[in-house]
Motif scaffolding. Structure first.
Motif, PDB file in Angstrom:
ATOM      1  N   GLU A 121      -6.167  -0.270  -4.084  1.00  0.00           N
ATOM      2  CA  GLU A 121      -6.469   1.127  -4.372  1.00  0.00           C
ATOM      3  C   GLU A 121      -7.012   1.319  -5.796  1.00  0.00           C
ATOM      4  OE1 GLU A 121      -3.142   3.454  -1.985  1.00  0.00           O
ATOM      5  OE2 GLU A 121      -2.397   1.559  -2.790  1.00  0.00           O
ATOM      6  N   GLN A 143       0.852  -1.189   0.000  1.00  0.00           N
ATOM      7  CA  GLN A 143       0.000   0.000   0.000  1.00  0.00           C
ATOM      8  C   GLN A 143       0.886   1.236   0.000  1.00  0.00           C
ATOM      9  OE1 GLN A 143      -2.557   0.224   3.415  1.00  0.00           O
ATOM     10  NE2 GLN A 143      -3.268   2.270   2.940  1.00  0.00           N
ATOM     11  N   ALA A 167      -8.731   4.064  -1.971  1.00  0.00           N
ATOM     12  CA  ALA A 167      -7.324   4.429  -1.823  1.00  0.00           C
ATOM     13  C   ALA A 167      -7.009   5.036  -0.461  1.00  0.00           C
ATOM     14  CB  ALA A 167      -6.921   5.407  -2.924  1.00  0.00           C
ATOM     15  N   ASN A 214      -9.115  11.784  -6.167  1.00  0.00           N
ATOM     16  CA  ASN A 214      -8.120  11.037  -5.403  1.00  0.00           C
ATOM     17  C   ASN A 214      -6.890  11.881  -5.080  1.00  0.00           C
ATOM     18  OD1 ASN A 214      -5.415   9.524  -5.551  1.00  0.00           O
ATOM     19  ND2 ASN A 214      -6.810   7.859  -5.037  1.00  0.00           N
ATOM     20  N   CYS A 256      -8.074   1.175   3.171  1.00  0.00           N
ATOM     21  CA  CYS A 256      -7.328   0.159   2.428  1.00  0.00           C
ATOM     22  C   CYS A 256      -6.648  -0.815   3.381  1.00  0.00           C
ATOM     23  CB  CYS A 256      -6.287   0.836   1.527  1.00  0.00           C
ATOM     24  SG  CYS A 256      -5.230  -0.313   0.621  1.00  0.00           S
ATOM     25  N   GLU A 274      -6.291   4.321  -7.925  1.00  0.00           N
ATOM     26  CA  GLU A 274      -4.883   4.444  -8.289  1.00  0.00           C
ATOM     27  C   GLU A 274      -4.445   3.326  -9.237  1.00  0.00           C
ATOM     28  OE1 GLU A 274      -2.418   5.199  -4.885  1.00  0.00           O
ATOM     29  OE2 GLU A 274      -3.860   6.637  -4.078  1.00  0.00           O
TER      30      GLU A 274
END
Length: 509
Positions: free
Chosen positions: A307, A273, A403, A352, A408, A310
Motif C-alpha cells: 500500500e 494488508q 491501497a 486515500n 492490493c 499508506e
C-alpha cells in the motif's frame, strides 16, 4: 470492548492528543482517567486535545506530526479532519540512502505446518484448480464451467479443495505494448504461479485477443493446457463446455495426487494488508500483525506489507530498516513512481483516506500511514517487489501496490503469498478464494458485532487484557493452524470471496 472508566490512550509520551477507547464514546463534561474534562462529545477512536493548541501548532500522535491545528483547539475538545490541516509529505530527494548495519533477527526454530510441496520448491496451503483467462470476453464462460466442474467433477477428487476462475478485466482493447502494460500482464502471469495452484493451471482464451493465452501457461505447462473458444473444432457452446471439462479433469487428477506433508515455517509467505482501518488499527491489529511478522521472519519465512500511499508519509521511518543501499533506492523509486502516477491523474496521496477511515478516527493520511507501517514489524526490509512481480528471496519485503483492498490483494497473490492477513477496524467481508484470509479486528466491538466474519480480535490490546506480544504469538500459531488446513477461516466457511482486480496504469485503446 468493555470499560468502566472514561479512558484516553496515548501512542507515545510526546503525543498531545489521546484516543477514546470507550465503545459509546465520552460524553460532554466527563472527566477521563488522566484528569481531562471533555468539552464536547467525542466518539470511540477519535482524538481529544490533551493540551491547548494554537492555530499552526503541530498535532502529534505516534510521536510524529500528523497535521497542524487550523484554528485554536482547547484542552478537552475533539480533534479531527475539520480542524487540522495536512502536512507536506517527506521530500524523497532529501532522504538519505545508505548501507544500514542491521543485526540478524534471532532465529526461531522448530515451528512447522502441513502444506503441499510443489515441484518448484514452493509450498501451498490450499490445493486449488485455477482456471486463468486471457481476456474478459471469456469470463462468463469460465463462471459457467467452474459451476459445472464443482458440481460434476470435484466430488470425484476429494483431495482438491476448490476450483476458481481467475477472471479479470484485461486482455483486449488495451495498448498492449505500452510500457505500463507490463504491470497487468506480469500480474496475470505470476498469479498462475501461486503455490496454492500446484502448477496445474489451465487457460481459457478466446483466440483473437491482444494478450496471447500462450504467455499465461505456467513454466511446467503445455500448450495443450489452453482451450481457445474460437477453435473451429468446437461446434457450439456445449462442445466448448465439454472441452473445458475434459481439460479440467486432466488437471484435477494431478492435483488429487498432492498430499500435505510437514513443512518448516520458513515456507510461509504471508501477505499483510489492512482495509477499513480506524484509529485503533495502528495500536492493536497492525502492531499485533507486525509482531507475528517478526516471528515469521525469525522462523526463516517471508512476509510482505504493501500500500504505497499508506507508506509514503512514513517512508523516512522505514529507510533505517532497509538491508542494503539498493533496497533503499528501490523503496524510494516506488514512492517516486507512484507520486508521478497520482500527479498524472491530478490528485495526491490525500485521496486515500476514506469517509470510513475518518469516521473511525483517522483524520489524515499521515496518521493512517504511521499506523499502517506497524504491520511490518521491526525486521530488516530485504527487498522491494514492484507491482505484479514475484518474491525472489525469503524475509520481509515491501510489495508496491495501490491501497485499494482488492487490487492490493490481487498483487500480493501474484507476489506468491500462501496466507493472507487482513486487518480491519470498520469491518469488511473481504476474502479471497485462492488463499486463506485471516481477518483481524482492531477493536473488540467489531469482533463481537461481526462474530462470524472476524477470525481474530486484536482489540484486547486497547483494553489492556492482552499485550501485543501475547496476541502476536497467538496470531502466529493461528497462521500455522490455518496454513495446515486445520482451521478454516470465516470467509471460506461462508463462501465470501472477492473478485481479482488488476492494477492497470496503462492506456485503453
Amino acid at each position: 470492548m468493555e470499560t468502566e472508566n472514561e479512558i484516553l490512550i496515548k501512542t507515545s509520551e510526546n503525543d498531545n492528543v489521546g484516543i477514546v477507547i470507550n465503545p459509546a464514546g465520552i460524553q460532554t463534561g466527563s472527566v477521563t482517567q488522566n484528569g481531562i474534562e471533555l468539552k464536547e462529545f467525542v466518539p470511540m477512536g477519535h482524538k481529544v486535545a490533551l493540551t491547548d493548541l494554537k492555530e499552526g501548532d503541530a498535532v502529534i500522535r505516534y510521536g510524529q506530526t500528523i497535521g497542524y491545528a487550523s484554528k485554536t483547539i482547547s484542552v478537552g475538545f475533539w480533534v479531527n479532519e475539520t480542524n487540522i490541516t495536512l502536512p507536506e509529505p517527506p521530500k524523497l530527494d532529501l532522504i538519505t540512502i545508505k548501507e544500514n548495519r542491521l543485526p540478524e533477527p534471532e532465529k526461531l526454530e522448530g515451528y512447522t505446518f502441513e502444506g503441499y510441496v510443489n515441484a518448484d520448491g514452493t509450498v501451498g496451503t490450499k490445493n486449488v484448480l485455477a482456471i486463468t483467462t486471457s481476456v474478459q470476453c471469456v469470463a462468463g464462460m469460465v463462471d459457467f464451467v467452474v459451476k459445472r466442474i464443482k458440481s460434476e467433477l470435484l466430488p470425484n477428487f476429494p483431495n482438491v479443495d476448490d476450483v476458481v476462475g481467475l477472471n479479470h478485466t484485461y486482455g483486449c482493447g488495451v495498448a498492449i505494448n505500452a510500457p505500463a502494460a507490463i504491470v497487468p500482464i506480469r500480474t496475470i502471469q505470476n498469479i498462475t504461479k501461486n503455490p496454492n495452484f500446484g502448477g496445474e493451471v489451465m487457460v481459457i482464451g478466446l483466440g483473437c485477443e491482444k494478450l496471447r493465452p500462450e504467455v499465461l501457461v505456467p513454466e511446467n505447462g503445455e500448450e495443450g493446457d489452453i482451450l481457445y473458444l474460437q477453435d473451429p473444432k468446437f461446434k457450439g457452446f456445449s462442445e466448448m463446455v465439454e472441452g473445458a471439462l475434459n481439460l479440467a479433469e486432466k488437471h484435477l487428477r494431478k492435483l488429487n495426487a498432492r498430499k500435505r506433508s510437514v513443512c518448516p515455517a520458513s515456507e510461509l509467505v504471508v501477505g499483510m494488508q489492512c482495509g477499513g482501518s480506524d484509529a485503533f488499527s495502528g495500536i492493536t491489529a497492525n502492531p499485533v500483525a507486525g509482531y507475528a511478522s517478526d516471528l515469521i521472519v525469525r522462523a526463516g519465512g517471508s512476509v510482505f506489507f504493501s500500500e504505497v500511499t499508506e507508506v509514503r508519509d512514513a517512508v523516512h521511518l522505514l529507510m533505517p530498516r532497509t538491508a542494503s543501499e539498493q533496497v533503499g533506492k528501490d523503496l524510494l523509486n516506488e514512492m517516486q513512481w507512484y507520486d508521478a502516477y497520482l500527479e498524472s491523474g491530478k490528485v495526491d496521496r490525500s485521496e486515500n483516506t476514506s469517509p470510513g477511515n475518518k469516521k473511525g478516527g483517522l483524520s489524515t493520511i499521515v496518521e493512517k500511514s504511521l499506523g499502517s507501517i506497524a504491520k511490518s514489524g521491526t525486521s530488516p526490509i530485504v527487498g522491494v517487489i514492484p507491482p505484479g512481480e514475484r518474491i525472489k528471496k525469503k524475509g520481509l519485503h515491501f510489495a508496491a501496490t495501490p491501497a485499494g483492498d482488492f487490487v492490493c490483494g490481487t498483487l500480493q497473490l501474484a507476489a506468491g503469498m500462501n496466507v493472507h492477513i487482513f486487518m480491519t477496524g470498520r469491518g469488511t467481508p473481504y476474502g479471497l478464494s485462492m488463499v486463506p484470509v485471516i481477518k483481524v479486528s482492531s477493536n473488540t466491538e467489531l469482533s463481537n458485532r461481526w462474530h462470524d466474519l472476524i477470525d481474530f480480535d486484536a482489540g484486547r490490546v486497547a483494553t489492556g487484557s492482552s499485550t501485543v506480544e501475547e496476541l502476536g504469538w497467538e496470531l502466529f500459531h493461528l497462521i500455522l493452524e490455518v496454513a495446515s488446513g486445520k482451521t478454516k477461516v470465516a470467509c471460506d466457511q461462508l463462501g465470501i470471496h472477492n473478485d481479482l482486480v488488476l492494477f492497470n496504469p496503462g492506456p485503453l485503446t
